[in-house]
Enzyme design. Sequence first.
Site, PDB file in Angstrom:
ATOM      1  N   PRO A 145       0.731  -1.252  -0.124  1.00  0.00           N
ATOM      2  CA  PRO A 145       0.035  -0.032   0.069  1.00  0.00           C
ATOM      3  C   PRO A 145       0.620   1.268  -0.091  1.00  0.00           C
ATOM      4  O   PRO A 145       2.019   1.389   0.732  1.00  0.00           O
ATOM      5  CB  PRO A 145      -0.790  -0.119   1.142  1.00  0.00           C
ATOM      6  CG  PRO A 145      -0.113  -0.976   2.217  1.00  0.00           C
ATOM      7  CD  PRO A 145       0.506  -2.049   1.050  1.00  0.00           C
ATOM      8  N   ASN A 146       0.300   2.037  -0.826  1.00  0.00           N
ATOM      9  CA  ASN A 146       1.108   3.508  -0.840  1.00  0.00           C
ATOM     10  C   ASN A 146       2.150   3.526  -1.594  1.00  0.00           C
ATOM     11  O   ASN A 146       2.907   4.469  -1.313  1.00  0.00           O
ATOM     12  CB  ASN A 146       0.829   4.228   0.378  1.00  0.00           C
ATOM     13  CG  ASN A 146      -0.336   4.596   1.305  1.00  0.00           C
ATOM     14  OD1 ASN A 146      -1.208   4.980   0.559  1.00  0.00           O
ATOM     15  ND2 ASN A 146      -0.453   3.916   2.240  1.00  0.00           N
ATOM     16  N   ARG A 149       5.530  10.376  -3.761  1.00  0.00           N
ATOM     17  CA  ARG A 149       5.106  10.380  -2.782  1.00  0.00           C
ATOM     18  C   ARG A 149       6.275  10.621  -1.650  1.00  0.00           C
ATOM     19  O   ARG A 149       7.379   9.821  -1.548  1.00  0.00           O
ATOM     20  CB  ARG A 149       4.534   8.878  -2.273  1.00  0.00           C
ATOM     21  CG  ARG A 149       4.062   8.902  -0.651  1.00  0.00           C
ATOM     22  CD  ARG A 149       3.702   7.538  -0.419  1.00  0.00           C
ATOM     23  NE  ARG A 149       3.641   7.535   0.994  1.00  0.00           N
ATOM     24  CZ  ARG A 149       3.843   6.349   1.892  1.00  0.00           C
ATOM     25  NH1 ARG A 149       4.585   5.041   1.148  1.00  0.00           N
ATOM     26  NH2 ARG A 149       3.701   6.239   3.123  1.00  0.00           N
ATOM     27  N   TYR A 170      11.141   9.171   0.758  1.00  0.00           N
ATOM     28  CA  TYR A 170      11.314   7.856  -0.085  1.00  0.00           C
ATOM     29  C   TYR A 170      12.070   8.432  -1.281  1.00  0.00           C
ATOM     30  O   TYR A 170      12.359   7.448  -2.120  1.00  0.00           O
ATOM     31  CB  TYR A 170       9.998   7.544  -0.478  1.00  0.00           C
ATOM     32  CG  TYR A 170       9.071   7.128   0.654  1.00  0.00           C
ATOM     33  CD1 TYR A 170       9.521   5.899   1.441  1.00  0.00           C
ATOM     34  CD2 TYR A 170       8.043   7.941   1.283  1.00  0.00           C
ATOM     35  CE1 TYR A 170       8.704   5.563   2.487  1.00  0.00           C
ATOM     36  CE2 TYR A 170       7.392   7.436   2.408  1.00  0.00           C
ATOM     37  CZ  TYR A 170       7.684   6.320   2.997  1.00  0.00           C
ATOM     38  OH  TYR A 170       6.941   5.806   4.123  1.00  0.00           O
ATOM     39  N   ASN A 198       8.430  -5.064  -0.841  1.00  0.00           N
ATOM     40  CA  ASN A 198       8.198  -3.967   0.315  1.00  0.00           C
ATOM     41  C   ASN A 198       6.733  -3.828   0.597  1.00  0.00           C
ATOM     42  O   ASN A 198       5.832  -3.564  -0.432  1.00  0.00           O
ATOM     43  CB  ASN A 198       8.670  -2.621  -0.410  1.00  0.00           C
ATOM     44  CG  ASN A 198       8.408  -1.358   0.526  1.00  0.00           C
ATOM     45  OD1 ASN A 198       7.751  -1.572   1.333  1.00  0.00           O
ATOM     46  ND2 ASN A 198       9.206  -0.429   0.037  1.00  0.00           N
ATOM     47  N   ALA A 211       3.115  -0.518   4.953  1.00  0.00           N
ATOM     48  CA  ALA A 211       2.657  -0.620   6.366  1.00  0.00           C
ATOM     49  C   ALA A 211       2.291  -2.026   6.852  1.00  0.00           C
ATOM     50  O   ALA A 211       2.279  -2.633   7.925  1.00  0.00           O
ATOM     51  CB  ALA A 211       1.512   0.196   6.785  1.00  0.00           C
ATOM     52  N   HIS A 257       4.530  -4.344   9.176  1.00  0.00           N
ATOM     53  CA  HIS A 257       4.238  -4.130  10.780  1.00  0.00           C
ATOM     54  C   HIS A 257       2.996  -4.776  11.430  1.00  0.00           C
ATOM     55  O   HIS A 257       2.834  -4.991  12.407  1.00  0.00           O
ATOM     56  CB  HIS A 257       4.413  -3.009  11.084  1.00  0.00           C
ATOM     57  CG  HIS A 257       5.477  -1.949  10.487  1.00  0.00           C
ATOM     58  ND1 HIS A 257       6.785  -2.130  10.229  1.00  0.00           N
ATOM     59  CD2 HIS A 257       5.168  -0.933   9.402  1.00  0.00           C
ATOM     60  CE1 HIS A 257       7.501  -1.199   9.431  1.00  0.00           C
ATOM     61  NE2 HIS A 257       6.494  -0.751   8.703  1.00  0.00           N
ATOM     62  N   ASP A 310       2.245 -15.492   6.890  1.00  0.00           N
ATOM     63  CA  ASP A 310       1.711 -16.878   6.712  1.00  0.00           C
ATOM     64  C   ASP A 310       1.821 -17.283   5.307  1.00  0.00           C
ATOM     65  O   ASP A 310       2.424 -18.297   5.109  1.00  0.00           O
ATOM     66  CB  ASP A 310       0.385 -17.005   7.019  1.00  0.00           C
ATOM     67  CG  ASP A 310       0.019 -17.002   8.881  1.00  0.00           C
ATOM     68  OD1 ASP A 310       1.231 -17.049   9.466  1.00  0.00           O
ATOM     69  OD2 ASP A 310      -1.143 -16.914   9.353  1.00  0.00           O
ATOM     70  N   GLU A 352      12.883  -8.868   1.951  1.00  0.00           N
ATOM     71  CA  GLU A 352      12.094  -7.837   2.233  1.00  0.00           C
ATOM     72  C   GLU A 352      12.965  -6.599   2.112  1.00  0.00           C
ATOM     73  O   GLU A 352      14.073  -6.411   2.660  1.00  0.00           O
ATOM     74  CB  GLU A 352      11.927  -7.851   4.123  1.00  0.00           C
ATOM     75  CG  GLU A 352      11.085  -6.905   4.622  1.00  0.00           C
ATOM     76  CD  GLU A 352      10.885  -6.996   6.088  1.00  0.00           C
ATOM     77  OE1 GLU A 352      10.733  -6.132   6.628  1.00  0.00           O
ATOM     78  OE2 GLU A 352      10.723  -8.333   6.382  1.00  0.00           O
ATOM     79  N   HIS A 356      12.773  -2.049   2.268  1.00  0.00           N
ATOM     80  CA  HIS A 356      12.114  -0.828   2.759  1.00  0.00           C
ATOM     81  C   HIS A 356      13.110   0.276   2.116  1.00  0.00           C
ATOM     82  O   HIS A 356      14.200   0.348   2.212  1.00  0.00           O
ATOM     83  CB  HIS A 356      12.280  -0.769   4.356  1.00  0.00           C
ATOM     84  CG  HIS A 356      11.345  -1.904   4.939  1.00  0.00           C
ATOM     85  ND1 HIS A 356       9.992  -1.717   4.806  1.00  0.00           N
ATOM     86  CD2 HIS A 356      11.872  -2.903   5.267  1.00  0.00           C
ATOM     87  CE1 HIS A 356       9.676  -3.032   5.488  1.00  0.00           C
ATOM     88  NE2 HIS A 356      10.705  -3.783   5.717  1.00  0.00           N
ATOM     89  N   SER A 383      12.957   3.412   3.326  1.00  0.00           N
ATOM     90  CA  SER A 383      13.516   4.220   4.519  1.00  0.00           C
ATOM     91  C   SER A 383      14.212   3.114   5.455  1.00  0.00           C
ATOM     92  O   SER A 383      13.875   1.946   5.307  1.00  0.00           O
ATOM     93  CB  SER A 383      12.787   5.031   5.068  1.00  0.00           C
ATOM     94  OG  SER A 383      11.560   4.295   5.599  1.00  0.00           O
ATOM     95  N   ARG A 410      13.096   4.837  12.279  1.00  0.00           N
ATOM     96  CA  ARG A 410      11.787   5.517  12.668  1.00  0.00           C
ATOM     97  C   ARG A 410      11.429   5.660  13.935  1.00  0.00           C
ATOM     98  O   ARG A 410      10.452   5.214  14.334  1.00  0.00           O
ATOM     99  CB  ARG A 410      10.695   4.888  11.723  1.00  0.00           C
ATOM    100  CG  ARG A 410      11.056   4.733  10.152  1.00  0.00           C
ATOM    101  CD  ARG A 410      10.943   5.857   9.285  1.00  0.00           C
ATOM    102  NE  ARG A 410       9.421   6.651   9.239  1.00  0.00           N
ATOM    103  CZ  ARG A 410       8.576   5.971   7.955  1.00  0.00           C
ATOM    104  NH1 ARG A 410       9.178   5.206   7.323  1.00  0.00           N
ATOM    105  NH2 ARG A 410       7.713   6.875   7.987  1.00  0.00           N
ATOM    106  N   ARG A 457       6.704   0.923  13.617  1.00  0.00           N
ATOM    107  CA  ARG A 457       7.370   0.757  12.272  1.00  0.00           C
ATOM    108  C   ARG A 457       8.680   0.324  12.233  1.00  0.00           C
ATOM    109  O   ARG A 457       9.368  -0.085  11.160  1.00  0.00           O
ATOM    110  CB  ARG A 457       7.547   2.096  11.318  1.00  0.00           C
ATOM    111  CG  ARG A 457       6.251   2.598  11.083  1.00  0.00           C
ATOM    112  CD  ARG A 457       6.604   4.021  10.026  1.00  0.00           C
ATOM    113  NE  ARG A 457       5.370   4.626   9.874  1.00  0.00           N
ATOM    114  CZ  ARG A 457       4.719   4.272   8.629  1.00  0.00           C
ATOM    115  NH1 ARG A 457       4.899   3.397   7.862  1.00  0.00           N
ATOM    116  NH2 ARG A 457       3.435   5.032   8.460  1.00  0.00           N
TER     117      ARG A 457
END
Length: 152
Positions: free
Chosen positions: A12-13, A20, A25, A79, A82, A85, A92, A103, A105, A107, A112, A118
Amino acid sequence: MDKLKILILNGPNLGHIGKRQPEIYGTRTMYDMPELLEQVMGGKAAEVDLDYFQSNSEGGLIDRLEQAREEEVDGVVFNAGAYTHTSLALADCLAWIGIPCVEVHISNIWARTDQPLRQQSLMGERCVGVIAGFGILGYALGVQALFQRLRG
């Protein structure tokens, strides 16, 4: 030798990377990935076939991961935004599909400190590694790490 099939999956986002919150970012976009991958991997970048997917929906991300299993994708650079977290469902899914996942990210989630939630990842233990804090370059580093792991 066949090309490695790597899925770059964004949650998301993350459909507007580069626009953004550029102060967090950055300004580079997914369109910069081929160039970044070549910078990181040199000629070996030609041995990788990338597929991109972004969804703001947790279910959409799970559906795409399950589809990746059916397609025999070799690795995932993920990525989850949110959902990293908060989503046991994604963790799963990663646990059972059997595809190596890095994984990523943009940032540094551990820096953070204003939002301690986060700083945790429910997905991390289901991934072969985590790359954080290097902007969009982290995706290329994730692809390179999977390449090294899968091709030796």
